[in-house]
Design a protein around this motif. Structure first.
Motif: not given
Lengths: 250, 807
Positions: B700, B707-712, B714-716, B718
């Motif tokens: 990572n 990581k938290a930022r990319t996850d966020l 990606a979530l947004r 979706r």
């Protein structure tokens, strides 16, 4: 015609290899000058030399100043812009920020003020102008990784254009474009020149260079083998030999 | 390689060669100097440095990694061997136990006697083991360890940026040290002698040396020749060289690039481990700190050898090892030797590698990378702070930390929170330097320490009142930072990491271990206002609210640290949003292109080092004021490595990352919670830090915050319905020709006069059908959109909308 860039016996030497060997070249204001030559003729070395990325011998005059000992960033600020064959965009900055890096100049006071008020309104005129000229305003807030290769090429040119240079040296800007795209690109170059920016176009796309340039230099093995209008150059025996030779080899 | 040399190239090799020859002549001419330079101890040290350096070169040639953990491997091997010899035990690193949380919960519930089965801490082979079995077992362990390093760490990283590789090797270094400290504490371990040689002196004419020292030296020379032959004369060496150029090259020769890299890792750990074991035997002792620090001279030697030449590397390593005893002799006997407070300045022997590094890099470096030279590689994305984050982030953090910190937290947690706050400051300094401009500095706590000692001196001996010494301390740090920046102008990536590491190690000894500066036995006291001193137990009334509960640490210390963190956090966030920040990120992603865009790369780099050292300096000053005295242990080079590790773990490119890093940092809130709530011992801080660093680097590379930022994001993405028409994605053929078409009519030759008129060209005379004169404020979207309408049907409708949204 006012002289913008002139090299006198300019050479670029790597070890014992003369990549550019005593080249005299001149670009006048408002001209679109082509520089062509087969692979390995020293085209990129020449651009690296005049823009300050490799050590040169001989003299380089730009806007009446001798610049061959100036560091690269100072030549850029004098108005000698360049683009890169491999684009070399700032991948971590948005398209607009990419152009801002080219357009804006920092001062000590500006740096201190930045620490307190970073978001203050800056003059975006040059950036907006460059985005407009290239038709990429709708991409301003995107990252270079999110746009197509063709658009990335425009961003690369825009970054140079946003600095309002007097001359742009373009290193193989048409590489990877098909014939139609290349023609459109040629018209675009013409508009940039008409807007008051001279261009030194380095490419090996004969069609593009011969189609748009006012005058053309042909080099081989770091030496000039022909110079003149496209028509004169195309008729030149040495040029035909050089180009036919390349084609036979590849 | 025979390449024609220009005069300057001749000068570049000639001058250093002359200097070395002159120094050798002086040493040979004076009997005392000769005896101390060519001493048995010097040779033994030189042999160890050479072995580590050879290992570094081998791994570099095999996998392109500059292994900063090389010297730690020697130390670790010596421990494995010593434990086998002494007790017949093969100790194991602590392994994660899936049952441990159950035990923790039961303990929380109150039953402290409950215990679940745990992994063994060692494998016993009976009682004390003989020399040969212990050696063989230890070397097998080294080989396996090398294989694990390759498979688990560096193979996944083979295409990763240089930074990730440096971080991973720092992680391995911290991990190995932590395991040893966990198993054996920091005390020196006795190592038995070698069976076949002893301490009898052998007279070699020019100098005397003991048998065992001579043995070690000969062994290293044999190894160097063997490696040279292996890499230069065998098919294996040819394949390694081919693989270094191009993975396919090795395949053509019938080798797998992957196996080659594995082989070089095993080779290097075995060579390094072997000499670690032998030199520890010769010295009869091993400790967790001395050997790992030898990575500095070792890497220096490898640098002299260009990370390729075994001969030059070995020579330089011996020279760097042997000068130590000579310099010690000079300090004790020569009147011209620099003195501080009447005593010779300590650590001058550590300045020698630093000087060599700077000289080599200055001579070889390039002020701008040449074509084809890569920078530090892709770094984690550096987001610009959003307006809401700027508006609410600082006050939010302040409230979240302040109210519990002052009123509710237990003293231990309060201490942890304060450690987190000072940790955030150091991490912020790393964010600026590594996150924004891509320069790796492993000397951040050196800057902090220089500032802390300045604060101690000014506040106590010169009577400067409270806030002033902070500025003076930060100023001293800035000067040091700018000095370190000078080599950074010509070198980049891992070479800069090496130079800063050498600087940190030298500062540790020359400044922090200098009793004239550190206050000797009593330490350096800082005159702190009572309100801020951590030990102060008084309670205070502010607006009818009582602050403080009569226990240490003083809650107001926490408030002070918090104020500094918030102020510096804003400084860094603002920097990212500013032109300077854009220039830094431009340099980070491409120095050549930045220069071509008119950015003064050298000046911005010096500026970044200055800002970073300033932040670290303020951090050091805060640490000094907080504790009321300055001790070197808070600022030693391993602390720099640790902070670098945690800053990277947290997320190296943003303020959020620095805050996360501060939470993770040793002694910080995260570990205090683990320690207080789950009873995790302190030694695990480094262990988990090192391991976490390796895992983060491998899995990572963007760090926790990244990581938290990319996850966020990606979530947004979706959750949000796809944008109806996004020009670059909706038109597959959005090539240059397409996207450029809309704007074509925008710049008619007669109206466009950009060099004279500053206003954007408005298509007043444009030959487009529906390009009505548009207001000056926003000509682009409308004009390009309407113009596009006549040319490209697919993307036309979307263009104005998107452009408008962009504004």
């Amino acid at each position: 015609m006012t002289e913008l860039l002139r090299t006198e016996a300019m050479s670029v030497v790597y070890g014992g290899l003369h990549a550019v060997n005593g080249l005299d070249l001149r670009v006048d204001e408002g001209r679109l000058v082509g520089l062509i030559g087969p692979n390995g003729a020293g085209k990129t070395s020449f651009i690296d030399g005049i823009s300050g990325f490799t050590r040169t011998q001989g003299a380089i005059h730009f806007r009446g100043r001798r610049v061959d000992r100036e560091p690269a960033h100072r030549r850029a600020r004098l108005g000698l812009g360049r683009t890169w064959q491999s684009l070399e965009l700032f991948e971590d900055l948005t398209v607009r920020e990419n152009l801002q890096v080219g357009a804006e100049r920092q001062t000590v006071g500006g740096f201190l003020l930045d620490l307190v008020r970073p978001g203050r309104q800056r003059d975006q005129t040059d950036v907006d102008w460059a985005l407009d000229v290239l038709g990429i305003a709708h991409l301003a807030d995107r990252l270079p990784t999110e746009i197509s290769h063709g658009q990335r090429k425009l961003v690369g040119a825009g970054r140079t254009l946003a600095a309002r240079p007097a001359l742009i040296c373009m290193d193989e800007p048409a590489a990877g474009l098909d014939t139609t795209e290349s023609e459109q690109f040629g018209r675009r170059l013409r508009r940039i020149v008409d807007a008051g920016v001279s261009i030194l176009l380095v490419d090996h796309d004969m069609g593009l260079v011969m189609g748009v340039c006012d005058e053309v230099y042909v080099i081989e093995f770091g030496t000039r083998i022909a110079h003149g209008t496209p028509a004169q150059v195309v008729a030149d025996e040495k040029v035909r030999a050089a180009y036919l030779g390349t084609k036979a080899a590849s | 390689m025979t390449r024609p040399r220009t005069p300057s190239a001749r000068l570049r090799t000639g001058v250093p060669a002359l200097v070395v020859v002159a120094l050798l002549a002086v040493i040979l001419a004076k009997g005392d100097y000769r005896a101390n330079f060519f001493s048995g101890g010097g040779f033994a040290l030189g042999a160890l440095v050479a072995a580590i350096a050879l290992g570094v070169v081998v791994t570099y040639r095999g996998s392109g990694v500059v292994n900063l953990a090389g010297a730690a491997v020697a130390m670790y091997a010596a421990y494995v061997y010593a434990d086998l010899r002494a007790h017949g035990d093969l100790f194991l690193p602590p392994l994660p136990n899936p049952l441990a949380p159950i035990e923790g919960l039961v303990h929380l519930a109150g039953d402290d006697s409950f215990a679940v089965p745990h992994w063994p801490t060692s494998v016993s082979f009976g009682t004390a083991m003989g020399f040969w079995p212990a050696l063989v077992l230890a070397l097998v362990f080294c080989a396996l360890f090398g294989l694990v390093l390759h498979v688990a760490v560096f193979r996944p990283l083979r295409h990763a940026p240089v930074l990730a590789k440096v971080v991973a090797s720092v992680g391995v270094l911290l991990f190995l040290q932590a395991v040893v400290v966990r198993r054996f504490s920091t005390t020196t371990q006795v190592v038995g002698p070698l069976p076949f040689v002893d301490k009898t002196q052998v007279d070699l004419g020019l100098f005397k040396i003991t048998q065992e020292q001579l043995f070690v030296v000969c062994l290293v020379l044999v190894l160097a020749v063997a490696l040279w032959a292996l890499f230069g004369r065998s098919r294996f060496g040819l394949a390694v060289r081919a693989a270094a150029e191009n993975e396919k090259g090795a395949t053509v020769l019938g080798f797998s690039a992957d196996r080659l890299a594995a082989a070089t890792w095993v080779l290097s750990t075995v060579v390094t481990g072997l000499l670690g074991i032998f030199v520890a035997s010769v010295n009869s002792a091993v400790d967790p700190n001395t050997m790992p620090a030898l990575i500095v001279p070792a890497v220096t030697a490898a640098l002299v050898g260009g990370f390729t030449s075994f001969g030059w590397t070995t020579l330089a390593a011996f020279g760097l090892g042997m000068q130590v005893s000579l310099v010690t002799f000079l300090g004790a006997n020569e009147s011209w030797f620099p003195k501080a407070g009447g005593l010779p300045v300590p650590g001058v022997d550590l300045l020698v590698p630093l000087v060599v590094i700077v000289a080599v890099l200055a001579l070889r470096g390039q002020s701008l990378p040449t074509r084809g030279v890569l920078g530090p590689g892709r770094l984690p994305f550096s987001p610009s702070a959003r307006p809401w984050a700027l508006r609410y982030g600082g006050p939010g953090l302040a409230v979240v930390a302040l109210i519990p910190g002052v009123f509710f937290l237990s003293p231990a947690m309060r201490d942890g929170l304060t450690n987190t706050l000072t940790g955030i400051v150091i991490c912020l300094s790393i964010v600026v330097l590594t996150g924004f401009i891509g320069q790796i500095s492993l000397a951040q706590t050196s800057f902090a320490g220089l500032s802390a000692y300045t604060v101690a001196s000014l506040s106590t001996h010169h009577g400067w009142p409270f806030p002033l010494p902070i500025l003076a301390g930060a100023a001293v740090a800035v000067v040091a930072g700018v000095l370190v920046a000078l080599p950074a102008l010509r070198v980049r990536g891992v070479h800069l990491a090496i130079a800063t590491l050498a600087f940190a190690v030298a500062v540790d000894k020359v400044v922090f271990a200098n009793s004239w500066i550190n206050g000797g036995f009593d330490g350096a006291t800082v005159t702190t206002p009572d309100l801020l001193r951590s030990q102060d137990t008084a309670t205070h009334e502010f607006l009818g609210v009582t602050i403080g509960d009569g226990t240490q640490p003083n809650p107001l210390t926490l408030v002070f640290c918090l104020v500094v963190v918030v102020a510096l956090g804003y400084l860094v966030a603002n920097l990212r949003r500013s032109l300077t920040g854009r220039q830094m990120l431009a340099i980070r992603s491409n120095e050549r292109a930045a220069a071509a865009a008119g950015v003064n790369v050298a000046a911005v780099k010096v500026l970044a080092f200055g800002v970073s050292a300033f932040i670290a300096g303020v951090g050091g000053a805060v640490i000094a004021y907080r504790t009321g005295n300055v001790t070197p242990d808070k600022f030693l080079y391993d602390k720099s490595l640790m902070f670098f590790a945690f800053a990277y773990l947290g997320g190296i490119a943003s303020v959020t990352g620095a805050v996360t890093g501060g939470l993770l940092v040793g002694g910080g809130l995260g570990f205090t919670v683990l320690n207080q709530v789950f009873g995790l011992p302190d030694e695990f801080v480094l262990l988990l830090g090192g391991l976490g660093l390796v895992v983060t680097a491998v899995l990572n590379p963007e760090g926790v915050a990244g990581k938290a930022r990319t996850d966020l994001l990606a979530l947004r993405r979706r959750l949000r319905p796809p944008a109806p028409a996004d020009p670059p994605t909706s038109t597959d053929s959005a090539t240059m020709a397409d996207s450029s078409t809309p704007a074509e009519p925008l710049i008619p030759a007669d109206t466009a006069t950009p060099t004279t008129g500053p206003t954007p060209t408005v298509p007043s005379a444009a030959p487009t059908p529906n390009a009505a004169p548009t207001p000056n404020a926003a000509p682009t979207p409308v004009a390009s959109g309407s113009a596009a309408g006549s040319h490209v049907s697919g993307s036309a409708g979307a263009t104005p909308a998107v452009a408008g949204e962009a504004r």
